[in-house]
Design a protein around this motif. Structure first.
Motif, PDB file in Angstrom:
ATOM      1  N   GLY A  36       0.721  -1.551   0.346  1.00  0.00           N
ATOM      2  CA  GLY A  36       0.080  -0.049  -0.128  1.00  0.00           C
ATOM      3  C   GLY A  36       0.954   1.398  -0.418  1.00  0.00           C
ATOM      4  O   GLY A  36       2.204   1.125   0.512  1.00  0.00           O
ATOM      5  N   PHE A  37       0.005   2.554  -1.262  1.00  0.00           N
ATOM      6  CA  PHE A  37       1.095   3.800  -0.905  1.00  0.00           C
ATOM      7  C   PHE A  37       0.532   4.753  -1.201  1.00  0.00           C
ATOM      8  O   PHE A  37      -0.883   3.880  -1.255  1.00  0.00           O
ATOM      9  CB  PHE A  37       2.310   3.686  -2.153  1.00  0.00           C
ATOM     10  CG  PHE A  37       1.986   3.855  -3.382  1.00  0.00           C
ATOM     11  CD1 PHE A  37       1.775   2.458  -3.562  1.00  0.00           C
ATOM     12  CD2 PHE A  37       2.668   4.050  -4.235  1.00  0.00           C
ATOM     13  CE1 PHE A  37       1.620   2.506  -5.331  1.00  0.00           C
ATOM     14  CE2 PHE A  37       2.156   4.378  -5.499  1.00  0.00           C
ATOM     15  CZ  PHE A  37       2.077   3.445  -5.985  1.00  0.00           C
ATOM     16  N   GLU A  60      -3.002   1.031  -4.029  1.00  0.00           N
ATOM     17  CA  GLU A  60      -2.853  -0.657  -4.261  1.00  0.00           C
ATOM     18  C   GLU A  60      -1.470  -0.806  -4.808  1.00  0.00           C
ATOM     19  O   GLU A  60      -1.560  -1.152  -6.047  1.00  0.00           O
ATOM     20  CB  GLU A  60      -3.528  -1.214  -3.058  1.00  0.00           C
ATOM     21  CG  GLU A  60      -3.152  -2.599  -2.811  1.00  0.00           C
ATOM     22  CD  GLU A  60      -4.134  -3.681  -2.430  1.00  0.00           C
ATOM     23  OE1 GLU A  60      -4.397  -5.134  -2.627  1.00  0.00           O
ATOM     24  OE2 GLU A  60      -5.571  -3.319  -1.542  1.00  0.00           O
ATOM     25  N   ALA A  61      -0.224  -2.151  -4.798  1.00  0.00           N
ATOM     26  CA  ALA A  61       0.044  -2.404  -5.631  1.00  0.00           C
ATOM     27  C   ALA A  61       0.794  -3.433  -5.149  1.00  0.00           C
ATOM     28  O   ALA A  61       0.448  -4.318  -4.457  1.00  0.00           O
ATOM     29  CB  ALA A  61       1.764  -1.143  -5.876  1.00  0.00           C
ATOM     30  N   VAL A  88       7.927   2.739  -9.226  1.00  0.00           N
ATOM     31  CA  VAL A  88       6.430   2.924  -8.468  1.00  0.00           C
ATOM     32  C   VAL A  88       6.045   3.588  -9.841  1.00  0.00           C
ATOM     33  O   VAL A  88       4.741   3.448 -10.180  1.00  0.00           O
ATOM     34  CB  VAL A  88       6.475   4.473  -8.367  1.00  0.00           C
ATOM     35  CG1 VAL A  88       5.854   5.992  -7.784  1.00  0.00           C
ATOM     36  CG2 VAL A  88       7.302   4.157  -6.428  1.00  0.00           C
ATOM     37  N   ALA A  89       6.172   3.979 -11.387  1.00  0.00           N
ATOM     38  CA  ALA A  89       6.023   3.637 -12.318  1.00  0.00           C
ATOM     39  C   ALA A  89       4.771   2.704 -13.212  1.00  0.00           C
ATOM     40  O   ALA A  89       3.455   3.084 -13.611  1.00  0.00           O
ATOM     41  CB  ALA A  89       6.940   4.649 -13.803  1.00  0.00           C
ATOM     42  N   MET A  90       5.003   2.315 -13.088  1.00  0.00           N
ATOM     43  CA  MET A  90       4.585   0.203 -12.984  1.00  0.00           C
ATOM     44  C   MET A  90       2.667   0.759 -12.537  1.00  0.00           C
ATOM     45  O   MET A  90       2.860  -0.046 -13.288  1.00  0.00           O
ATOM     46  CB  MET A  90       5.086  -0.840 -13.359  1.00  0.00           C
ATOM     47  CG  MET A  90       5.989  -0.647 -14.459  1.00  0.00           C
ATOM     48  SD  MET A  90       5.448  -0.519 -16.334  1.00  0.00           S
ATOM     49  CE  MET A  90       5.363   1.427 -16.180  1.00  0.00           C
ATOM     50  N   ALA A  91       3.390   0.131 -10.940  1.00  0.00           N
ATOM     51  CA  ALA A  91       2.001   0.536 -10.333  1.00  0.00           C
ATOM     52  C   ALA A  91       1.169   1.731 -10.599  1.00  0.00           C
ATOM     53  O   ALA A  91      -0.233   1.498 -10.533  1.00  0.00           O
ATOM     54  CB  ALA A  91       2.452   0.399  -9.012  1.00  0.00           C
ATOM     55  N   LEU A  92       1.538   2.897 -11.054  1.00  0.00           N
ATOM     56  CA  LEU A  92       0.529   3.820 -10.979  1.00  0.00           C
ATOM     57  C   LEU A  92      -0.065   3.667 -12.705  1.00  0.00           C
ATOM     58  O   LEU A  92      -1.117   3.893 -13.575  1.00  0.00           O
ATOM     59  CB  LEU A  92       1.081   5.156 -11.519  1.00  0.00           C
ATOM     60  CG  LEU A  92       1.236   5.565  -9.823  1.00  0.00           C
ATOM     61  CD1 LEU A  92       2.497   6.932  -9.288  1.00  0.00           C
ATOM     62  CD2 LEU A  92       0.399   5.959  -8.586  1.00  0.00           C
ATOM     63  N   VAL A 107       8.300  -0.429  -5.594  1.00  0.00           N
ATOM     64  CA  VAL A 107       7.147   0.354  -4.447  1.00  0.00           C
ATOM     65  C   VAL A 107       7.499  -0.370  -3.221  1.00  0.00           C
ATOM     66  O   VAL A 107       8.250  -1.416  -3.023  1.00  0.00           O
ATOM     67  CB  VAL A 107       5.948   0.181  -4.975  1.00  0.00           C
ATOM     68  CG1 VAL A 107       5.000   0.951  -6.059  1.00  0.00           C
ATOM     69  CG2 VAL A 107       5.706  -1.303  -5.554  1.00  0.00           C
ATOM     70  N   GLN A 108       7.411   0.540  -2.002  1.00  0.00           N
ATOM     71  CA  GLN A 108       7.363   0.034  -0.998  1.00  0.00           C
ATOM     72  C   GLN A 108       6.360   0.676   0.183  1.00  0.00           C
ATOM     73  O   GLN A 108       5.750   1.493  -0.559  1.00  0.00           O
ATOM     74  CB  GLN A 108       8.458   0.777   0.140  1.00  0.00           C
ATOM     75  CG  GLN A 108       9.807  -0.460   0.025  1.00  0.00           C
ATOM     76  CD  GLN A 108      11.357  -0.129   0.072  1.00  0.00           C
ATOM     77  OE1 GLN A 108      11.314   1.776   0.366  1.00  0.00           O
ATOM     78  NE2 GLN A 108      11.695  -0.238  -0.934  1.00  0.00           N
TER      79      GLN A 108
END
Ligand SMILES: Cc1cc2nc3c(=O)[nH]c(=O)nc-3n(C[C@H](O)[C@H](O)[C@H](O)COP(=O)(O)OP(=O)(O)OC[C@H]3O[C@@H](n4cnc5c(N)ncnc54)[C@H](O)[C@@H]3O)c2cc1C
Ligand code: FES
Lengths: 88, 461
Positions: free
Chosen positions: A10-11, A19-20, A26-30, A76-77
């Motif tokens: 979660g971020f 959620e990721a 970060v770029a791919m999660a978004l 992502v973390q």
């Protein structure tokens, strides 16, 4: 996603909780979430997004927990706070 | 060793692509301690990119025949005893010293030899609308699908030049994306020029047939002599204007038509990533057929700087076979230097043969000068500093036609990408008259932006 066995992470992006999957940048999660715009041009405010996806172009600069980083090379973390980017 | 700020090894390798992996595996098998630094999360480099552990594979997960050698290389590397330091960004160096940032920590690798296997990145050309979200490099789409199993969109345009358009199309198809158009800017007769380079090399012949079959199955036809003129949309790409170009690449505006797309991958070949080599003081030379400025090496892959070798795309675009063969050649030479013993059998010759075969193929896709005319005066040419073509031309007029003069005049190329994206275009703009040597890229430390703390806390070396 079907068959994805990765832990969920979660971020926040621009203050919104999202959620990721662990192992995504970060770029791919978004991108998965449909969020394209990662920063705005300093000249005319036009939206900018991932361009090279390999750490070369710096179009994806974001602020992660206060530090300016490339969203496409940052994993992502849990608990990360991501803000659309400015410039270094 | 993992957490210490200073790491020691016989050999430090930068880049975990086929070039770096082949060198590291052979060196470690020869009894040397080897540490490989790569910015990515795993080994494989650009071509053998791995999904994160546990990630779902795309529905249709086909691999081209060349990837069998990738699996073999990864296995040999894993068994060799060489150490991979992932997520490690090298930002400063001198012979025997590599400073890197990893997980926010500032670290130093001390070594007796350096092998640069830093690869390449997409050659970009400005066109109206290329800064819109959803317009990416062709490589970016491959990374998305093959590195993260993220579907880039629903309807895609792929445009540009060179063999890498093919894996871009197949990656999109694997992710379930409809490829509305696939455009190769070169005239079709270049295919006939490239053919001997393909047919004369067993691996490449298999690879080309595999891609031809994939495209045919997907109903995607590569259109020669066509490219993207512009992208349009409100806040993200919604349409692309495409059309024919002449044999020099100049757009024929009368042929323009509009298609609906939600993602565009544009790639006009690759440019060698040589910044680290330049910073170390290695000589480079311009070779249009190999993608631009390449590090100069001898038959043993030695650069002009003592103790620094270079392999793979950094010595000129050539593909994975060349990279792996050159990695082996560099390793053989380093083993001979550091361990003595008999001269290695044939590694340098094999690398030279692979290089010659690649030159024959890639020479057919040398950049088309007319594609520079895709940009209009209002088109942003330097994305970091938001400099338009009009501003860059004015600077060139005022301050003289050199890369440095353009930079001073309008800040183009002064942003964080250090000219990696706008460089090839600005070099051509500055070069102007034919025959004049292209200006070398200008590099500065940190080579990649890192945290201020990383600079302040850099271990002394
Ligand atoms: C996106 C992309 C897709 C490609 N797909 C194909 C394909 O499908 N088929 C094909 O034949 N060829 C493909 N290529 C061409 C490819 O470059 C070569 O085939 C092969 O990967 C070259 O190997 P290499 O070892 O020279 O470099 P690469 O494989 O490019 O590896 C270089 C590595 O160096 C690392 N690196 C660079 N600078 C630094 C630094 N400062 N600090 C830390 N690490 C650093 C990078 O993270 C990278 O992993 C592709 C190239 C790109 C850019
Ligand atoms: S998208 Fe180019 S650096 Fe991240």
């Amino acid at each position: 996603m079907n068959g994805d066995r990765r832990a969920s992470v979660g971020f926040t992006f621009a203050g919104r909780a999202v959620e990721a999957r662990a192992g995504d940048t970060v770029a791919m999660a978004l991108w998965r979430l449909g969020e394209r715009t990662l920063r705005h041009s300093s000249r005319d405010g036009a939206p900018r997004a991932v361009f090279c996806n390999m750490g070369v172009c710096y179009e994806c600069l974001c602020r992660v927990d206060g530090a300016v980083v490339r969203a496409c090379t940052t994993l992502v973390q849990d608990g990360m706070r991501v803000e659309p980017g400015g410039r270094p | 060793m993992n957490g210490a700020s200073v790491v020691d090894a016989d050999v430090g390798v930068v880049g975990a692509g086929p070039g770096g992996l082949a060198a590291a595996a052979r060196l470690a098998a020869g009894g040397l301690s080897v540490v490989v630094l790569d910015e990515g999360a795993g080994a494989g480099g650009q071509i053998f990119r791995q999904l994160p552990p546990g990630a779902a594979r795309p529905a249709a997960d086909h691999e081209p025949p060349s990837h069998a050698s990738g699996h073999a290389l990864l296995a040999a590397f894993a068994a060799s005893g060489a150490t991979l330091q992932p997520l490690a960004t090298v930002w400063d160096a001198r012979p025997g010293r590599l400073w890197f940032e990893q997980h926010g920590a500032s670290r130093l690798l001390r070594c007796r030899r350096i092998v640069l296997a830093t690869g390449a990145h997409d050659r970009c050309l400005p066109f109206p609308g290329w800064t819109l979200p959803g317009v990416l490099t062709a490589g970016a789409l491959q990374v998305m699908v093959r590195g993260f199993a993220v579907p880039p969109g629903r309807r895609a345009l792929v445009a540009g030049s060179g063999p890498l358009l093919l894996p871009t199309v197949t990656a999109l198809r694997q992710a379930g994306v409809q490829v509305v158009a696939a455009l190769e800017a070169s005239p079709r007769r270049r295919l006939w020029r490239a053919l001997p380079g393909v047919l004369g090399h067993a691996g490449r012949r298999r690879e080309a047939l595999w891609y031809a079959r994939q495209l045919w199955r997907a109903g995607v036809r590569l259109q020669w002599g066509c490219t993207v003129f512009a992208c349009e949309g409100d806040g993200r790409v919604e349409r692309a204007v495409i059309g024919r170009v002449d044999a020099e690449g100049r757009p024929r505006r009368d042929t323009a038509r509009t298609i609906e797309v939600d993602v565009v991958g544009a790639g006009f070949g690759l440019v060698p990533s040589i910044e680290l080599g330049l910073h170390l003081g290695c000589a480079a030379r311009f070779d249009a057929g190999r993608g631009g400025h390449c590090l100069v090496v001898d038959a043993d892959q030695r650069t002009t700087v003592d103790g620094v070798h270079a392999v793979g795309e950094a010595c000129g675009i050539g593909g994975a076979e060349v990279a792996a063969a050159e990695g082996e050649a560099a390793a053989a030479a380093i083993l001979r230097d550091l361990r003595g013993g008999p001269a290695p059998a044939g590694a340098a010759q094999r690398a030279a043969a692979e290089r010659r075969a690649a030159d024959r193929l890639l020479g057919a896709f040398a950049p088309l000068p007319g594609l520079a005319e895709l940009a209009t005066p209002e088109t942003i040419v330097c994305r970091c500093e938001d400099v338009t073509l009009h501003q860059a031309r004015a600077a060139a007029g005022l301050h003289g036609t050199s890369l440095r003069a353009i930079k001073v005049g309008c800040r183009a190329g002064m942003g964080p990408c250090q000219g990696r994206i706008c460089g090839p275009f600005l070099q051509a703009l500055a070069g102007g008259e034919p025959g004049r040597p292209m200006d070398l890229p200008v590099v500065r430390v940190p080579l990649k932006p890192v945290r201020t703390d990383t600079l302040l806390q850099a271990p002394p070396g």
